[in-house]
Design a protein around this motif. Structure first.
Motif, short mmCIF file in Angstrom:
data_model
loop_
_atom_site.label_atom_id
_atom_site.label_comp_id
_atom_site.label_asym_id
_atom_site.label_seq_id
_atom_site.Cartn_x
_atom_site.Cartn_y
_atom_site.Cartn_z
N SER A 91 0.85 -1.19 0.00
CA SER A 91 0.00 0.00 0.00
C SER A 91 0.88 1.24 0.00
O SER A 91 1.98 1.23 0.56
N MET A 92 0.40 2.30 -0.63
CA MET A 92 1.11 3.58 -0.67
C MET A 92 0.38 4.58 0.23
O MET A 92 -0.81 4.82 0.06
N PHE A 93 1.12 5.13 1.20
CA PHE A 93 0.55 6.10 2.12
C PHE A 93 1.24 7.45 1.95
O PHE A 93 2.45 7.51 1.69
N PRO A 94 0.50 8.55 2.10
CA PRO A 94 1.13 9.88 2.03
C PRO A 94 2.21 10.00 3.09
O PRO A 94 2.03 9.55 4.24
N ASN A 95 3.31 10.57 2.74
CA ASN A 95 4.45 10.71 3.66
C ASN A 95 4.19 11.86 4.62
O ASN A 95 3.82 12.96 4.22
N THR A 96 4.37 11.58 5.90
CA THR A 96 4.22 12.62 6.92
C THR A 96 5.49 12.65 7.76
O THR A 96 5.56 12.03 8.83
N PRO A 97 6.53 13.35 7.30
CA PRO A 97 7.81 13.39 8.02
C PRO A 97 7.64 13.97 9.42
O PRO A 97 6.75 14.80 9.67
N MET A 98 8.49 13.54 10.34
CA MET A 98 8.47 14.05 11.71
C MET A 98 8.98 15.47 11.73
O MET A 98 9.88 15.85 10.98
#
Length: 778
Positions: free
Chosen positions: A770-777
């Motif tokens: 699955s591809m999830f939107p990236n949410t960097p810390m």
């Protein structure tokens, strides 16, 4: 017209001295094949498309021999298992769009030979014209296409070639100085060319020479024998197998083609941007922040999307459709891994009747849910695994815990619950009023639907696991309460034994379906010649087939609505001549038969009511809640008495598999409660059909031949089948396989290499990426 002999069908392209149109001749060829011809001899008179699109099955090859003047597109769109032989030269586009046929031409072929071919083999015993082997392609699921030419090729050979192998032998070529013609290999992006003899070069932008390895040479010499035999020139083998005279041309990769000098972004910034506009460019006077360029293709924290390997996070549709929850795709994975016995025995963790029910009686809800059905492909056949379950050995049983559970009812539901209780290490005691264990499996379901030896074998296995069985006793209310008081838990699984009847005059002249089936099982049924069955469900169909076995000839099933019968039961009833009528409403039953509210009399020697059965709940205390004659339970099967569970037809009428599944669910809940755990049901969602890629599987299969073929065609929805496609296709090599304890593994992604392109999710046949939107810390 076609003339038939014992082995060959002869079809002429001329009739009454006039040439038959290509369309008409093709229709005659197709008709001959449909009518059983497999060996055709065609006398051509310039007709086009001869031999193409002929398909029956893999077990019935078709051969086509063509004499006379063959027109264009011989073997166009040819299908596998078709062999076409032209006993002379051929015109343009031989093998155009060939999809699997083997085509032999005993002479020259004109322009466009093997154009856009995707499968199969084209063999030319002479030379070919311009644009041969152009726009070919190759599907990795199938054998790549092949073109064999004894002589030479014309101009623009292999133009936009994208797959397959071309072999140019250079024997007596058109131009002895150039066997590949003018401008070969332009736009070539795939495949290879093996060429013997001199040529005047090829497109160096698109192709390159590659040494012929030992494996390549073995392939060439082996297949060269077959080619020369096909064109009837075997004497040339020694002449053509001098290794030094051959070269191999292969397509360049995209990376090789793009190897040109480019200016980096940093060079552009310093040499052009800053030089023209000053340090920092347009905003250099506003901020000192670092403005070094971000790569166009980013990785790590800058990715827009992150791939996640979600193996077994979602349930396969087959498992979700199965009331017993058997992980069907896991069983097929075991078959693929070579663990056949383990795959067969796995079912015993979910059902005590893997052969009786899964192999014979179940309507196979797992197959109805199979993802393949969404693309008009036949579902994977679970009956192979089911029927093999009759030989399953008794599973390892844990030591008894000292806890005791009573099960009231020895049918499918009760045995299922008791089985699961014992597998968890607790003692299960079965009470049943019948003389034999098994409920309707033993007493009512016709032996034509389940072989007696299979049922006996599985009941023998059950008795070995569950030795504590009390039969031939109908419980009173006080006896039931005593059982509840002396056991840790009690499971109600008495089924539905009280037949429903219609409140019409003469109802006492009818017999209940359950009673009739029990008599039939004992060999005592007497339906007479004419039979009317009120209720056209699957039980009514069983009555019909059994009645036919006992001599009934005129059988009618009536219903007030469209019959609910389906599957094998309905098919078997129709096979014995049973008729279905609806909507029909009964007014009365007489000695002559059944009278409808319309006044019509349907003559009958026997009338059977098959409108369902109700539970007998007289022995239950008032503290156990009921609703309309059924016991009320919660989602886990627990009644209003916390120590009493109820399952099967006593709660709600259903299939055998529903009863077995309810027994397992209740038993697992009881096991959790005995261990002091909170029940933890499987709450995983079912994987969406849209996530599964069926392009890897053969859509043409009419049936399955064995378990191995079933396993290979299972798409393993939601569970990684360890095919390695994601690892292979990743353009950055970011995905790798990590071995864990035992047989376990996981696919991991290196974030510093991953660019979030989604190729892994796009190629996965099982839908586990699955591809999830990236949410960097930060």
């Amino acid at each position: 017209m076609a003339t038939h002999s014992s082995t060959t069908v002869h079809i002429s392209g001329q009739e009454d001295g006039r040439r038959v149109e290509s369309r008409i001749l093709e229709e005659r060829i197709q008709r001959a094949v449909t009518q059983g011809a497999r060996d055709l001899a065609i006398e051509a008179h310039g007709q086009h498309g001869l031999g193409g699109r002929l398909w029956i099955s893999e077990k019935e090859p078709i051969t086509v021999s063509i004499t006379g003047s063959a027109g264009q597109r011989v073997g166009a769109m040819g299908f596998p298992n078709t062999r076409i032989e032209v006993l002379g030269p051929a015109s343009d586009d031989v093998g155009w769009l060939n999809a699997g046929a083997e085509i032999v031409v005993h002479g020259n072929a004109s322009n466009g030979c093997a154009n856009a071919m995707a499968q199969g083999k084209v063999m030319i015993g002479g030379n070919i014209g311009a644009r041969g082997m152009t726009m070919t392609k190759a599907n990795p699921r199938f054998t790549p296409p092949e073109l064999w030419v004894l002589g030479s090729a014309g101009d623009s050979f292999a133009e936009f070639m994208a797959g397959g192998t071309a072999v140019i032998c250079g024997h007596t070529p058109q131009d002895p100085e150039n066997v590949l013609g003018f401008r070969p290999c332009v736009g070539m992006v795939g495949g290879r060319i093996l060429v013997r003899g001199p040529h005047k070069g090829f497109s160096l932008k698109d192709a390159r020479l590659e040494p012929i390895s030992d494996a390549d040479w073995d392939w060439l010499t082996t297949n060269l024998r077959g080619f020369l035999k096909a064109i009837r020139r075997p004497e040339l083998l020694d002449v053509l197998t001098v290794r030094e005279t051959w070269q191999q041309i292969v397509a360049k990769s995209p990376y090789e083609k793009s190897a040109v000098t480019r200016r980096s972004m940093s060079e552009f910034r310093t040499q052009v941007w800053d030089r023209e506009l000053g340090r920092g460019g347009l905003i250099g006077d506003l901020t000192p922040l670092d403005r070094s360029p971000i790569p166009l293709i980013v990785s790590g924290e800058l990715r827009r999307f992150v791939p996640v390997w979600e193996n077994k996070v979602r349930k396969a549709p087959c498992q979700s459709s199965c009331p017993t929850g058997i992980p069907v795709q896991q069983r097929w994975q075991l078959i693929r891994d070579g663990h056949v016995d383990e795959a067969v025995d796995l079912a015993l963790a979910y059902t005590p009747f893997p052969a009786t029910v899964c192999g014979y009686l179940c309507p196979h809800l797992c197959m109805q849910g199979c993802t393949r059905s969404t693309k008009s492909m036949i579902p994977v056949d679970i009956t192979f695994l089911g029927k093999a379950g009759v030989n399953s050995k008794i599973p390892a049983l844990p030591e008894l815990s000292g806890k005791k559970v009573a099960v009231i009812g020895g049918g499918a539901a009760g045995i299922s619950a008791a089985w699961q209780i014992r597998l968890q290490g607790h003692e299960a005691v079965i009470h049943d009023m019948d003389a034999t264990l098994g409920g309707k499996l033993t007493s009512a379901i016709p032996s034509t639907r389940i072989p007696k030896d299979v049922l006996d074998a599985e009941l023998t296995r059950v008795r070995q696991v569950l030795p504590h069985v009390h039969l031939k006793h109908k419980l009173t209310r006080d006896e039931f309460q005593g059982i509840v008081d002396t056991h840790d838990f009690t499971v109600l699984a008495v089924g539905a034994q009280k037949p429903r009847v219609l409140s019409v005059p003469g109802a006492d002249k009818a017999i209940a379906a359950l009673t009739f089936l029990k008599l039939a099982k004992k060999g005592q049924a007497k339906p007479g010649k004419r039979l009317v069955i009120v209720g056209a469900g699957n039980v009514g169909c069983d009555v019909a087939t059994e009645a036919a076995r006992f001599g009934a000839e005129d059988i009618t099933l009536i219903d007030i609505q469209k019959p609910a019968a389906f599957g094998k039961e309905k098919i078997d009833a129709e096979a014995v001549g049973a008729k279905f009528r609806w909507p029909c409403f009964t007014r009365e039953i007489t000695d002559q038969g059944l009278v409808l509210t319309t006044g019509e009399l349907i003559p009958a020697d026997t009338v059977v009511f098959s409108i369902g059965d109700q539970p007998d709940l007289d022995f239950l205390p008032a503290t156990i809640a009921q609703n309309r004659g059924y016991v009320v339970v919660n989602d886990q099967g627990q009644t209003s008495e916390s120590k009493v569970f109820a399952i099967g037809d006593i709660v709600k009428p259903g299939l055998l598999t529903d009863a077995i599944g309810a027994g397992r669910k209740a038993a697992l809940t009881i096991g959790d409660m005995l261990a002091g755990r909170r029940p933890t049901p499987d709450t995983r969602e079912t994987i969406a059909y849209s996530r599964i890629k069926l392009e890897y599987f053969d859509p043409r299969l009419p049936s399955f031949s064995d378990m191995g073929q079933c396993a290979s065609e299972c798409s393993s929805c939601g569970s990684c089948r360890d095919c390695g496609m994601c690892e292979i296709i990743c353009p950055r090599g970011a995905i790798s396989r990590k071995a864990l304890d035992g047989k376990n593994f996981e696919m991991v992604c290196d974030a510093e290499k991953c660019i979030g392109c989604g190729f892994c999710a796009g190629v996965c046949p099982c839908g586990v990426w699955s591809m999830f939107p990236n949410t960097p810390m930060g």
